[in-house]
Structures are given as structure tokens and as C-alpha cells.
Design a protein around this motif. Structure first.
Motif, PDB file in Angstrom:
ATOM      1  N   ASP A 243       0.987  -1.311  -0.005  1.00 56.50           N
ATOM      2  CA  ASP A 243      -0.040   0.035   0.050  1.00 56.50           C
ATOM      3  C   ASP A 243       0.890   1.345  -0.201  1.00 56.50           C
ATOM      4  OD1 ASP A 243      -2.889   1.098   0.464  1.00 56.50           O
ATOM      5  OD2 ASP A 243      -1.489   2.152   1.938  1.00 56.50           O
ATOM      6  N   SER A 244       0.328   2.049  -0.613  1.00 56.85           N
ATOM      7  CA  SER A 244       1.282   3.351  -0.832  1.00 56.85           C
ATOM      8  C   SER A 244       1.547   4.388   0.221  1.00 56.85           C
ATOM      9  CB  SER A 244       0.720   4.091  -2.008  1.00 56.85           C
ATOM     10  OG  SER A 244      -0.588   4.639  -1.775  1.00 56.85           O
ATOM     11  N   VAL A 245       0.290   4.069   1.167  1.00 54.78           N
ATOM     12  CA  VAL A 245       0.453   4.712   2.568  1.00 54.78           C
ATOM     13  C   VAL A 245       0.762   3.964   3.385  1.00 54.78           C
ATOM     14  CG1 VAL A 245      -0.936   6.037   4.108  1.00 54.78           C
ATOM     15  CG2 VAL A 245      -1.532   6.345   1.872  1.00 54.78           C
ATOM     16  N   GLY A 246       0.603   2.794   3.468  1.00 61.45           N
ATOM     17  CA  GLY A 246       0.948   1.775   4.442  1.00 61.45           C
ATOM     18  C   GLY A 246       0.735   1.958   6.267  1.00 61.45           C
ATOM     19  N   LEU A 247       1.542   1.658   7.189  1.00 54.94           N
ATOM     20  CA  LEU A 247       1.234   1.542   8.535  1.00 54.94           C
ATOM     21  C   LEU A 247       1.655   2.676   9.150  1.00 54.94           C
ATOM     22  CD1 LEU A 247       2.349  -2.005   8.772  1.00 54.94           C
ATOM     23  CD2 LEU A 247       0.221  -1.298   9.301  1.00 54.94           C
ATOM     24  N   PHE A 248       1.445   2.873  10.385  1.00 60.92           N
ATOM     25  CA  PHE A 248       1.786   4.037  11.156  1.00 60.92           C
ATOM     26  C   PHE A 248       3.434   3.975  10.957  1.00 60.92           C
ATOM     27  CE2 PHE A 248      -1.302   2.836  14.851  1.00 60.92           C
ATOM     28  CZ  PHE A 248      -2.187   3.225  14.049  1.00 60.92           C
ATOM     29  N   ALA A 249       4.114   5.230  11.027  1.00 60.42           N
ATOM     30  CA  ALA A 249       5.233   5.463  10.999  1.00 60.42           C
ATOM     31  C   ALA A 249       6.091   6.264  12.111  1.00 60.42           C
ATOM     32  CB  ALA A 249       5.610   6.512   9.493  1.00 60.42           C
ATOM     33  N   SER A 250       5.294   6.508  12.943  1.00 62.47           N
ATOM     34  CA  SER A 250       5.723   7.065  14.206  1.00 62.47           C
ATOM     35  C   SER A 250       4.580   7.328  15.362  1.00 62.47           C
ATOM     36  CB  SER A 250       6.361   8.571  14.007  1.00 62.47           C
ATOM     37  OG  SER A 250       5.177   9.256  13.723  1.00 62.47           O
ATOM     38  N   GLU A 251       5.042   7.668  16.541  1.00 61.61           N
ATOM     39  CA  GLU A 251       4.013   7.663  17.451  1.00 61.61           C
ATOM     40  C   GLU A 251       2.896   8.766  17.031  1.00 61.61           C
ATOM     41  OE1 GLU A 251       7.688   7.768  20.024  1.00 61.61           O
ATOM     42  OE2 GLU A 251       7.435   7.171  17.898  1.00 61.61           O
ATOM     43  N   ASP A 252       3.330   9.719  16.080  1.00 64.32           N
ATOM     44  CA  ASP A 252       2.220  10.652  15.774  1.00 64.32           C
ATOM     45  C   ASP A 252       0.919  10.157  15.101  1.00 64.32           C
ATOM     46  OD1 ASP A 252       3.879  12.600  16.921  1.00 64.32           O
ATOM     47  OD2 ASP A 252       4.474  13.285  15.042  1.00 64.32           O
ATOM     48  N   ASP A 253       1.201   8.969  14.401  1.00 68.88           N
ATOM     49  CA  ASP A 253       0.181   8.224  13.758  1.00 68.88           C
ATOM     50  C   ASP A 253      -0.790   7.407  14.511  1.00 68.88           C
ATOM     51  OD1 ASP A 253       0.970   8.983  11.133  1.00 68.88           O
ATOM     52  OD2 ASP A 253       2.376   7.616  11.051  1.00 68.88           O
ATOM     53  N   GLN A 254      -0.311   7.046  15.881  1.00 70.28           N
ATOM     54  CA  GLN A 254      -0.993   5.950  16.477  1.00 70.28           C
ATOM     55  C   GLN A 254      -2.575   6.416  17.049  1.00 70.28           C
ATOM     56  OE1 GLN A 254       1.985   4.798  19.484  1.00 70.28           O
ATOM     57  NE2 GLN A 254       1.748   6.903  20.483  1.00 70.28           N
ATOM     58  N   PHE A 255      -3.279   5.790  17.150  1.00 72.40           N
ATOM     59  CA  PHE A 255      -4.600   5.700  17.466  1.00 72.40           C
ATOM     60  C   PHE A 255      -4.843   6.051  19.159  1.00 72.40           C
ATOM     61  CE2 PHE A 255      -9.112   3.206  17.639  1.00 72.40           C
ATOM     62  CZ  PHE A 255      -9.902   4.597  17.963  1.00 72.40           C
ATOM     63  N   VAL A 256      -4.656   7.325  19.366  1.00 70.40           N
ATOM     64  CA  VAL A 256      -4.883   7.798  20.931  1.00 70.40           C
ATOM     65  C   VAL A 256      -6.318   8.338  21.031  1.00 70.40           C
ATOM     66  CG1 VAL A 256      -3.734   9.638  22.344  1.00 70.40           C
ATOM     67  CG2 VAL A 256      -2.516   8.537  20.789  1.00 70.40           C
ATOM     68  N   TRP A 257      -6.542   7.821  21.985  1.00 71.76           N
ATOM     69  CA  TRP A 257      -8.280   8.101  22.491  1.00 71.76           C
ATOM     70  C   TRP A 257      -8.190   9.086  23.602  1.00 71.76           C
ATOM     71  CZ3 TRP A 257     -11.472   7.923  26.702  1.00 71.76           C
ATOM     72  CH2 TRP A 257     -12.875   7.950  26.278  1.00 71.76           C
ATOM     73  N   SER A 258      -8.464  10.336  23.145  1.00 68.26           N
ATOM     74  CA  SER A 258      -8.393  11.643  24.008  1.00 68.26           C
ATOM     75  C   SER A 258      -9.411  12.457  23.904  1.00 68.26           C
ATOM     76  CB  SER A 258      -6.980  12.341  24.335  1.00 68.26           C
ATOM     77  OG  SER A 258      -6.723  13.271  25.178  1.00 68.26           O
ATOM     78  N   PRO A 259     -10.866  12.323  24.374  1.00 65.90           N
ATOM     79  CA  PRO A 259     -11.755  13.080  23.941  1.00 65.90           C
ATOM     80  C   PRO A 259     -11.860  14.396  24.631  1.00 65.90           C
ATOM     81  CG  PRO A 259     -12.524  11.321  25.799  1.00 65.90           C
ATOM     82  CD  PRO A 259     -11.128  11.094  25.362  1.00 65.90           C
ATOM     83  N   SER A 260     -11.176  14.592  25.592  1.00 68.70           N
ATOM     84  CA  SER A 260     -11.251  16.003  26.046  1.00 68.70           C
ATOM     85  C   SER A 260     -10.340  16.129  27.516  1.00 68.70           C
ATOM     86  CB  SER A 260     -12.591  16.315  26.636  1.00 68.70           C
ATOM     87  OG  SER A 260     -12.999  15.980  28.004  1.00 68.70           O
ATOM     88  N   THR A 261      -9.943  17.396  27.751  1.00 66.79           N
ATOM     89  CA  THR A 261      -9.087  17.515  29.062  1.00 66.79           C
ATOM     90  C   THR A 261      -9.853  17.408  30.217  1.00 66.79           C
ATOM     91  OG1 THR A 261      -9.256  19.893  28.768  1.00 66.79           O
ATOM     92  CG2 THR A 261      -7.600  18.898  27.682  1.00 66.79           C
ATOM     93  N   ASP A 262     -11.243  17.442  30.090  1.00 65.89           N
ATOM     94  CA  ASP A 262     -12.107  17.184  31.235  1.00 65.89           C
ATOM     95  C   ASP A 262     -12.478  15.718  31.472  1.00 65.89           C
ATOM     96  OD1 ASP A 262     -12.227  19.841  31.724  1.00 65.89           O
ATOM     97  OD2 ASP A 262     -13.851  20.292  30.273  1.00 65.89           O
ATOM     98  N   TYR A 263     -12.257  14.829  30.596  1.00 71.62           N
ATOM     99  CA  TYR A 263     -12.457  13.443  30.881  1.00 71.62           C
ATOM    100  C   TYR A 263     -11.822  12.667  32.085  1.00 71.62           C
ATOM    101  CZ  TYR A 263     -13.775   8.565  30.078  1.00 71.62           C
ATOM    102  OH  TYR A 263     -14.097   7.127  30.225  1.00 71.62           O
ATOM    103  N   GLY A 264     -12.624  12.350  33.037  1.00 68.93           N
ATOM    104  CA  GLY A 264     -12.000  11.940  34.167  1.00 68.93           C
ATOM    105  C   GLY A 264     -11.224  10.434  34.342  1.00 68.93           C
ATOM    106  N   GLY A 265     -11.515   9.586  33.333  1.00 65.88           N
ATOM    107  CA  GLY A 265     -11.201   8.118  33.305  1.00 65.88           C
ATOM    108  C   GLY A 265     -11.903   7.506  34.165  1.00 65.88           C
TER     109      GLY A 265
END
Length: 571
Positions: A243-265
Motif C-alpha cells: 500500500d502506498s500509505v502503509g502503516l503507522f510511521a511514528s507515535e504521531d500516527d497512533q490511535f490515541v483516544w483522548s476526547p477532552s481534557t475534562d474526561y476523568g477516566g
């Protein structure tokens, strides 16, 4: 009453699973005061949010009580019981799939399908990413349950089909790969297209990153297929690498789930946070792993406490397991995984019995780092995020498959990039969470870690294979379900290893070998009982038996050829 019956029928048509959460569209169908055409972007946000928000129950029921002890990453307070192989309440990943993730994605596609051709074309990429979200969570469901309704899911709302068939895993994998490939084609198209904007809090409609995530999900699917349909797995791997795009190339590409700074966890520990398992903690300590302080808290035997015991002439009361004179990391202490050890009086005293001095009780075992898992506990003001698909995972999987000859490339390069990415990702994670005893990662720490004898690759393919898998295993500490998929697929950690050994689960009668390989789903009710019985029989699953051993011997299709836990595997 009619409204209640309709909603129950709708859910039965979606899941055929355990329990139900909320259904976004039950009220839409019956309540004239509900907005019937919500903004598409808001619907997408809801589905993406559900990928992480429901997980407080997954952490409490699935991870802390089952998967993490089964993978020997943690040990419950007081040690594992002889009932470690029994299943209890589950954390809701299946219910969330049908009631939280899928409904809005289907509705987005339905609403766009009713637009003019011009308007549909503008939103083609908005449609494409709905399939990526769907495949991501669907894979997590089938990993533990097996066959599930998918192709005919959601037809209760639109077509009054309350009896969807259960698709087997072969069908699910093929369907998801096709849908992901189609999504990639759409996302690569040139031109001006509408997106979700900031409502897409994952990638903010950066279509290239969504393509990389689609390929990463295909890589996960291929990893499930290598021991069940290797040729299909190789076909998928070829698609990814070509594939011309391929896979993640760095940490910048990874799937980070961070909906808001108010989310308490919501990684709560209602019954007390589990402790580290001894062999896992010792492995981290032996390699001076920077992630040790992110994963676990120090025990309560500080230098001042040790001195207090000595001053009171109570030094002999300090648990024998703590080698405070010779081990600089003695405050990180794990507990045995074997249930028999938790019952033995001497071992129980050494590991699990707190010691009183004055008005205080002191525990010798390290808990998981509670601020890392729940950053808002005790007035901490950290940020809760999840890394649902990491660059490190991509690197370790590609390293393994390169070593096995399934893909090209240098497995050592992939491995080294994976180790560094894992260290840096966990550092980011812990920093944002304001994790207890946080120590910032430095370049020297990364370099030193990669030189540790049990980390550095030697060129011996058998030894290197184990090291690749074990680093992937450590990397999955915050994704326990992926750790368990890895343990089932590879058999690592293995008994007798000189790197990280599997500890047999023993009781007074011998070794407990029937650790579950899957979860069970109950009778969905009259609407879909026939299809449920049919798929249970096709998978070779007992319908009436509650014997925990059946969850070990009656394996999922993808797991049938995998080794037993602790057996390891060869190239």
C-alpha cells in the motif's frame, strides 16, 4: 408496554449478547420529541467516544479480575484463588458494540445514502471512516466471543429483522478486510470532501492517518490468521506492505483516544487495585525497565519505615521477600501467580500479610500505579487517555513477521523502533496522567534499555523471537485483551524461560491448566434463539454446561491451532 417490547426486540436483533446498555435509536423510533436527524458529526463523536468510555467495566470485570491475572501481569489482592479459571460478570465490550458503537455509524451511512449524488460524493470519506471504527471494535469482540451478528446486525431498526445470523470468524475477517480495503480506496481519492472536523477527536479528519489505522487493523487481523489460515494472512500482509500509505510511521500516527481534557477516566478498582505479579515485576526490574514506575507503585516499606522497624527491634517482622539491603528496587515487589502459594502459610506471610508497627499496617507488594490508570483519583488532576493502537504494536508485529519470513524488512530494525516507541508512548501516557512517582524518560534510558542482555537481540532467531514477543507483551500492559490474544497465539511467556518464565497455576491437586480461552454468551431470548443455538453448535460450544473447563477446550476458530499457555512456540 409496546415501546418496551420494541426496544427489547431491537436489542435482541443487534447482539444476542449478555446484558444491554442504551440504544440510541429506540427513543428516536417512538418519541416524537426526539430530534430525528442529528448532526452527522455528533453521531460520529458518540460512536468514537464509546470505544473508550465504557471501559471502566471492562477494566474492573475483564482486565483486573480475569485477563491480567491469566496473562500473569497482575495478581489480585491476597493472591489468585483456586477459582482463577471461573468466569463471572463481563465488562460489556459486546453490548457496547451493538448499543454504543454501531447504531450511529449505521445511521450516518443511512442518512448520507438518502442524499443527492453530489452530496453523497462530498461525504464519501465520512462514510469510509465509519467502517474503520466498526472493524476496530468488532475485532475486539470476536477475539473473545467468536461468531457474532455483523452482516445482518442493525437490521432490526431498518428492516424489522430481529433474528440476524451469526457470522463465523472466517466471514468476519473477510468482511472487515473488504470493508477496510474499500475505505482505503475512498480515503485516497483526490478532490474536496467534507469531514467531521474537530468532532473527529481521533484524527480530526486527517484521511492519511485513518488509512494508516485501517492498515494497522488489517495487521491485527492477519496476526489472528497466521495459525489458522496462513495463506490468507500473507495475502493481507502483502496488501499492507504494497500500500502506498502503509502503516503507522511514528507515535504521531497512533490511535490515541483522548476526547477532552475534562474526561476523568474510568479504570476504577472498586475491590482494591491488583498487585504486580512477581515474575513480571522481576523481569522489569532485572532490565531496569523505565516503564516499571509507570506500571506499579512503590510498596510501603520506605527507608524511613525500615528504620522504624529496626529502631523498634522489629526488623525480623519485615517480610522476608524484601531484600532491602541488596535490591535497590526492593520497593517494587510482585506476588506469586500460583493459587497454591496464596494458600501456603509461609508464603502467605511473606507476600500477602501486612505487618503492623505501632498504629500502621505496611504492605510489601506493589499495586498497579493507580494514578496511571485513574488520573483523577485522590484529587490528582491528570489527563486520562488511551492508546488504543500503538506504533509499537505495529513495529513488534512486523518484527515478528519479518523474522518468520512473512514480510520483508529487517526484523531487528522493526524491533528496536518498537522498543523505543513503547518507552516513549508510555512516558507520554504517564506524564499526562501525572502518574505517581513519574520519572521522565531520557534518551540515555532508552539506549541503556536496548543494551540489556534480555532485551538486546542476539542474532539467534529462536531467542530473538521470544524477545520480540515478550516486548510486545510488555507493551500491551494497558491493552490487556491484546496481551491475552498474544499469549494465546504464541504461548509466551513460557515455562522454564531464562528471560521471563511462566509460573504454573498450582493448587493442592496439581496444575490448573484450563484457563479460559474465550468468554461465553448467553441465550439471547426468543427473537434469535434458533440462530444462537445454531452458531453454538457450529463452533462446538456447549449450550447448557457451566463447567469452566469448556471455555478452555472449546476454542474459537482463530485459536484452535494455537499453543497452550506457557508452552511457547517456535519459528
Amino acid at each position: 408496554m409496546k415501546r418496551i417490547i420494541y426496544k427489547l426486540a431491537l436489542f435482541a436483533s443487534l447482539s444476542g449478547a449478555l446484558g444491554a446498555c442504551t440504544d440510541d435509536f429506540g427513543d428516536v423510533n417512538t418519541d416524537p420529541n426526539v430530534v430525528t436527524k442529528p448532526e452527522l458529526s455528533y453521531m460520529f463523536t458518540h460512536s468514537a467516544f464509546q470505544l473508550g468510555d465504557y471501559k471502566y467495566t471492562e477494566w474492573f470485570y475483564d482486565n483486573y479480575q480475569k485477563i491480567m491475572p491469566w496473562t500473569q501481569m497482575v495478581t489480585p489482592r491476597g493472591g489468585n484463588s483456586i477459582e482463577i479459571n471461573t468466569l463471572g460478570p463481563l465488562g460489556g465490550r459486546m453490548g457496547t458494540f451493538y448499543s454504543g458503537v454501531m447504531p450511529n455509524l449505521f445511521e450516518i451511512r443511512r442518512q448520507i445514502s438518502q442524499m443527492s449524488e453530489e452530496e453523497k460524493m462530498k461525504r464519501e470519506k465520512m462514510v469510509a471512516v465509519t467502517y474503520i471504527v466498526q472493524a476496530y471494535h468488532g475485532l475486539r469482540v470476536t477475539d473473545m466471543y467468536g461468531a457474532i451478528p455483523y452482516v445482518e446486525a442493525m437490521q432490526g431498526r431498518y428492516d424489522k429483522n430481529f433474528s440476524p445470523v451469526y457470522d463465523n470468524q472466517e466471514t468476519l475477517y473477510s468482511t472487515w478486510v473488504t470493508e477496510l480495503n474499500n475505505a482505503i480506496v475512498s480515503l485516497k481519492k483526490d478532490g474536496t470532501y467534507l469531514g467531521y472536523g474537530n468532532a473527529d477527536f481521533i484524527y480530526k479528519s486527517d484521511w492519511t492517518k485513518w488509512i494508516k489505522l485501517a492498515n494497522a487493523i488489517k495487521l491485527r487481523i492477519a496476526s489472528r490468521l497466521v495459525n489458522s489460515d496462513l495463506e490468507k494472512a500473507k495475502t493481507i500482509l502483502a496488501e499492507i506492505t504494497n500500500d502506498s500509505v502503509g502503516l503507522f510511521a511514528s507515535e504521531d500516527d497512533q490511535f490515541v483516544w483522548s476526547p477532552s481534557t475534562d474526561y476523568g477516566g474510568r479504570a476504577g478498582d472498586f475491590w482494591g487495585s491488583p498487585s504486580g505479579s512477581e515474575k513480571f515485576v522481576d523481569f522489569l526490574k532485572a532490565n531496569n525497565d523505565p516503564r516499571l514506575v509507570f506500571f506499579f507503585e512503590k510498596n510501603q516499606y520506605s527507608e524511613a519505615v525500615i528504620k522504624a522497624f529496626k529502631d523498634a527491634n522489629k526488623e525480623d517482622d519485615i517480610p522476608s521477600v524484601l531484600d532491602y539491603d541488596n535490591d535497590p528496587l526492593y520497593r517494587y515487589q510482585g506476588a506469586p501467580s500460583s493459587p497454591k502459594k496464596a494458600q501456603d502459610d509461609d508464603t502467605k506471610k511473606a507476600y500477602f500479610t501486612s505487618v503492623k508497627l505501632g498504629d500502621n499496617n505496611y504492605n510489601q507488594i506493589s499495586h498497579i500505579n493507580r494514578a496511571f490508570f485513574a488520573p483523577r483519583r485522590d484529587d490528582n488532576d491528570g489527563l486520562y487517555i488511551d492508546v488504543l493502537f500503538s506504533y509499537a504494536e505495529v513495529c513488534f508485529t512486523m518484527s515478528e513477521f519479518s523474522l518468520k519470513g512473512y514480510v520483508g524488512g529487517d526484523y531487528k530494525d522493526w524491533y528496536n523502533k518498537g522498543v523505543e516507541a513503547s518507552l516513549r508512548t508510555y512516558n507520554m501516557w504517564a506524564e499526562k496522567a501525572k502518574s505517581y512517582d513519574y520519572v521522565a524518560l531520557t534518551d540515555d534510558m532508552v539506549t541503556d534499555y536496548l543494551e540489556k542482555p534480555n532485551v538486546k537481540l542476539s542474532g539467534n532467531s529462536t531467542e530473538d523471537y521470544e524477545k520480540v514477543v515478550l516486548q510486545a507483551y510488555v507493551n500491551f500492559f494497558r491493552l490487556p485483551a491484546e496481551a491475552y490474544a498474544l499469549c494465546r497465539r504464541t504461548g509466551f511467556p513460557k515455562k522454564g524461560s531464562t528471560i521471563l518464565a511462566w509460573e504454573p497455576f498450582m493448587n493442592s491437586g496439581g496444575e490448573i491448566t484450563d484457563i479460559p480461552r474465550r468468554f461465553g454468551y448467553g441465550d439471547p431470548g426468543e427473537f434469535n434463539r434458533d440462530n444462537w443455538k445454531k452458531t453454538m453448535n457450529e463452533q462446538g460450544f456447549s449450550i447448557e454446561s457451566n463447567d469452566p473447563s469448556r471455555f478452555n477446550t472449546e476454542r474459537l476458530w482463530w485459536d484452535k491451532n494455537n499453543p497452550v499457555l506457557g508452552a511457547g512456540s517456535s519459528l
